[in-house]
Design a protein around this motif. Structure first.
Motif, short mmCIF file in Angstrom:
data_model
loop_
_atom_site.label_atom_id
_atom_site.label_comp_id
_atom_site.label_asym_id
_atom_site.label_seq_id
_atom_site.Cartn_x
_atom_site.Cartn_y
_atom_site.Cartn_z
N LYS A 159 0.76 -1.30 0.02
CA LYS A 159 -0.07 0.02 0.09
C LYS A 159 0.77 1.25 0.07
N ARG A 160 1.85 1.21 0.65
CA ARG A 160 2.70 2.41 0.94
C ARG A 160 3.72 2.54 -0.29
N ILE A 161 4.01 1.59 -1.08
CA ILE A 161 4.70 1.51 -2.23
C ILE A 161 3.86 2.05 -3.34
N ASP A 162 2.65 1.67 -3.49
CA ASP A 162 1.60 2.64 -4.16
C ASP A 162 1.29 3.83 -4.02
N TRP A 163 1.50 4.15 -2.83
CA TRP A 163 1.28 5.68 -2.16
C TRP A 163 2.50 6.40 -2.96
N ALA A 164 3.54 5.92 -2.81
CA ALA A 164 4.77 6.70 -3.22
C ALA A 164 4.72 6.92 -4.76
N TRP A 165 4.20 5.74 -5.60
CA TRP A 165 4.13 5.68 -6.79
C TRP A 165 3.53 6.60 -7.55
N ARG A 166 2.43 7.23 -6.90
CA ARG A 166 1.64 8.21 -7.33
C ARG A 166 2.47 9.60 -7.46
N GLU A 167 3.32 9.79 -6.83
CA GLU A 167 4.19 10.95 -6.57
C GLU A 167 5.51 10.82 -7.39
N MET A 168 5.47 9.54 -8.30
CA MET A 168 6.75 9.33 -9.08
C MET A 168 6.41 9.24 -10.42
N PRO A 169 5.80 10.31 -11.05
CA PRO A 169 5.63 10.36 -12.57
C PRO A 169 6.57 9.79 -13.67
N VAL A 170 7.93 10.70 -13.24
CA VAL A 170 8.91 10.18 -14.34
C VAL A 170 9.13 8.95 -14.33
N LEU A 171 9.31 8.09 -13.16
CA LEU A 171 9.32 6.67 -13.12
C LEU A 171 8.18 5.96 -13.75
N GLN A 172 7.14 6.36 -13.61
CA GLN A 172 5.92 5.93 -14.17
C GLN A 172 6.14 5.83 -15.90
N LEU A 173 6.59 6.75 -16.43
CA LEU A 173 6.75 7.22 -17.81
C LEU A 173 7.80 5.98 -18.28
N LEU A 174 9.09 6.04 -17.46
CA LEU A 174 10.15 5.20 -17.85
C LEU A 174 9.59 3.51 -17.58
N PHE A 175 8.74 3.45 -16.71
CA PHE A 175 8.14 2.25 -16.57
C PHE A 175 7.71 1.51 -17.74
N LYS A 176 6.60 2.35 -18.20
CA LYS A 176 5.81 2.08 -19.57
C LYS A 176 6.86 1.93 -20.65
N ARG A 177 7.86 2.80 -20.73
CA ARG A 177 8.91 2.37 -22.01
C ARG A 177 9.71 1.30 -21.61
N PHE A 178 9.93 0.97 -20.72
CA PHE A 178 10.91 -0.25 -20.29
C PHE A 178 9.95 -1.53 -20.40
N PRO A 214 11.18 12.71 0.28
CA PRO A 214 9.55 12.51 -0.11
C PRO A 214 9.95 11.95 -1.58
N SER A 215 8.87 11.17 -2.08
CA SER A 215 9.03 10.38 -3.54
C SER A 215 8.96 11.41 -4.38
N ALA A 216 8.54 12.53 -4.50
CA ALA A 216 8.48 13.28 -5.80
C ALA A 216 9.98 13.83 -6.04
N VAL A 217 10.78 13.66 -5.01
CA VAL A 217 12.19 14.08 -5.29
C VAL A 217 13.04 13.13 -5.68
N MET A 218 12.67 11.83 -4.93
CA MET A 218 13.56 10.47 -5.63
C MET A 218 12.88 10.02 -6.81
N ASP A 219 11.86 10.57 -7.39
CA ASP A 219 11.45 10.16 -8.53
C ASP A 219 12.59 10.90 -9.61
N MET A 220 13.22 11.90 -9.47
CA MET A 220 14.29 12.66 -10.37
C MET A 220 15.56 11.87 -10.04
#
Ligand code: ADE
Length: 418
Positions: free
Chosen positions: A16-35, A348-354
């Motif tokens: 649950k907490r990993i998914d919560w963080a995921w919402r704040e990590m849009p760049v990783l989400q984009l890379l996930f789709k490409r990967f 916070p997740s939003a900064v770890m995203d980068m």
């Protein structure tokens, strides 16, 4: 599958907490789709020695989507989030070797377990994995395409290895990417170190004397946020340019032996050992709170403080009170380990995203180019760094201007002057 974690029953909470963080990590989400589409890491064995947090779980999620076979261990004995470790094992089927509070010998056993898959790419936060790989299994280095390093401390260590001629694989200094240290080290540490101090103590910062030791990117962030909370901030430095910068940023600058006399809080962020030492303990006022935001637990000379104490008590979860013979009590947070991860949840997740988008792109770069790179410390290529900035802006719905052709030409010419 082998692994070593504290409590598998925590997996559902961790997910649950990993998914919560995921919402704040849009760049990783984009890379996930490409990967997922391109599978650039198909068949590669990757071992990571990182803080086992919700953000790291999301990094692992992207690397796994790219086709990598992963193993993870902790990069600090106190930073592991046990629910995340459980979720990584249970839901992502990644072997994790990390238990919060593990002793030093378990910490190294876990690193060795992580190395045992003979990684082709390594991920480090502090350079312990690469350093153990060079010391314990030099024969395996031939199979390694390269590694990445997340922190200032790790990059300094790796440069020392390279200078000694000891470094045998290419390493990418993720820390040195602009989209890493300008954000993670400054705003990430700024927020999370204060979060750690506050969660550990619940003491009001407004009106308190708050000393920041070291004015690198982490120190800058801590000073900025402490001032924002109303603290009276003093900065101590050894570098004259940084000291000047701190003074012109509006902080009081003085030697630590002076600052220590009135400090209510002293937070270290230097990467060096024993920056808070016996001479400083001698002049601190009763109740002074000491914390470290640097990678290793060497910045506060705890053995020296220990020798001064008649006994140590634990008034709160992350606080140790050292009772000195003269009646003063000095309080140390999180055993002098990095306070943001040991007493709070890290950046916070939003900064770890980068930061982690840089990790992902650096790993992809090593997968493609590693064989051609020399055994040195390399920068993240500028175009990858800028790609992270562009993707983050896009995710934040921020548009920017572009140069006209005429402006571009002007910037590339020298003839036009006054
Ligand atoms: N380093 C600092 N904060 C972190 C986090 N939240 N996750 C992983 N590594 C970190």
């Amino acid at each position: 599958m082998e692994f070593d974690i504290s409590n598998p029953a925590l997996a559902a909470d961790g997910l649950k907490r990993i998914d919560w963080a995921w919402r704040e990590m849009p760049v990783l989400q984009l890379l996930f789709k490409r990967f997922e589409r391109e599978r650039p890491l198909a068949g590669l064995r990757i071992s990571g020695c990182l803080h086992i947090t919700t953000e790291t779980a999301n990094l692992a999620r992207v690397l796994q989507a790219g086709g990598a076979t992963l193993r993870l261990c902790a990069s600090n004995p106190l930073s592991t989030q046990d629910d995340v470790a459980a979720a990584l094992v249970e839901h992502f089927h990644i072997p994790v070797y990390a238990r919060r509070g593990e002793d030093d010998s378990t910490y190294y056993q876990h690193i060795h377990a992580c190395l045992a898959q003979r990684p082709q790419i390594t991920l480090d936060d502090g350079a312990d994995l690469v350093s153990e790989l060079h010391k314990q299994a030099p024969d395996w280095l031939r199979e390694v395409l390269g590694g990445t390093e997340e922190t200032t401390t790790g990059v300094i260590r790796l440069r020392a290895m390279a200078k000694d001629g000891a470094l045998k694989i290419p390493l990418v200094a993720v820390n040195d990417a602009d989209t890493k240290h300008l954000f993670d080290n400054r705003y990430g540490t700024g927020q999370s170190a204060l979060d750690g101090v506050i969660r550990a103590t619940n003491i009001l910062l407004a009106g308190k004397h708050f000393t920041v030791v070291g004015y690198g990117w982490c120190g800058r962030g801590i000073a900025l946020r402490a001032r924002g909370m109303g603290a009276l901030v003093t900065v101590t430095e050894v570098n004259p340019t940084r000291a000047l910068e701190a003074a012109m940023d509006g902080y009081t600058v003085m030697p630590l032996t002076e600052a220590a006399k009135t400090a209510d809080f002293i937070v270290t962020a230097t990467g060096d050992k024993h920056v808070v030492d016996s001479a400083h303990f001698a002049v601190m006022q009763d109740g002074c709170i000491l914390a470290n935001a640097g990678h290793f637990n060497v910045e506060i000379n705890l053995p020296a403080l220990d020798a001064l104490a008649s006994h140590i008590t634990k008034p709160r979860q992350s606080v140790q009170s050292y009772h000195l013979a003269d009646g003063r009590v000095l309080r140390v947070l999180a055993e002098g380990r990095l306070v943001n991860l040991a007493a709070a949840e890290g950046h916070p997740s939003a900064v770890m995203d980068m930061s982690f988008a840089n990790q992902v792109l650096a790993v992809e770069y090593l997968a493609r180019q590693g064989q051609k790179l020399t055994a040195e410390v390399h920068r993240v290529p500028a175009e990858l760094d800028q790609q992270v900035a562009r993707l983050k802006l896009q995710a934040m719905h921020i548009k920017i201007d572009t140069l006209t052709t005429d402006q571009q030409r002007y910037l590339n010419s020298w003839q036009e002057g006054t």
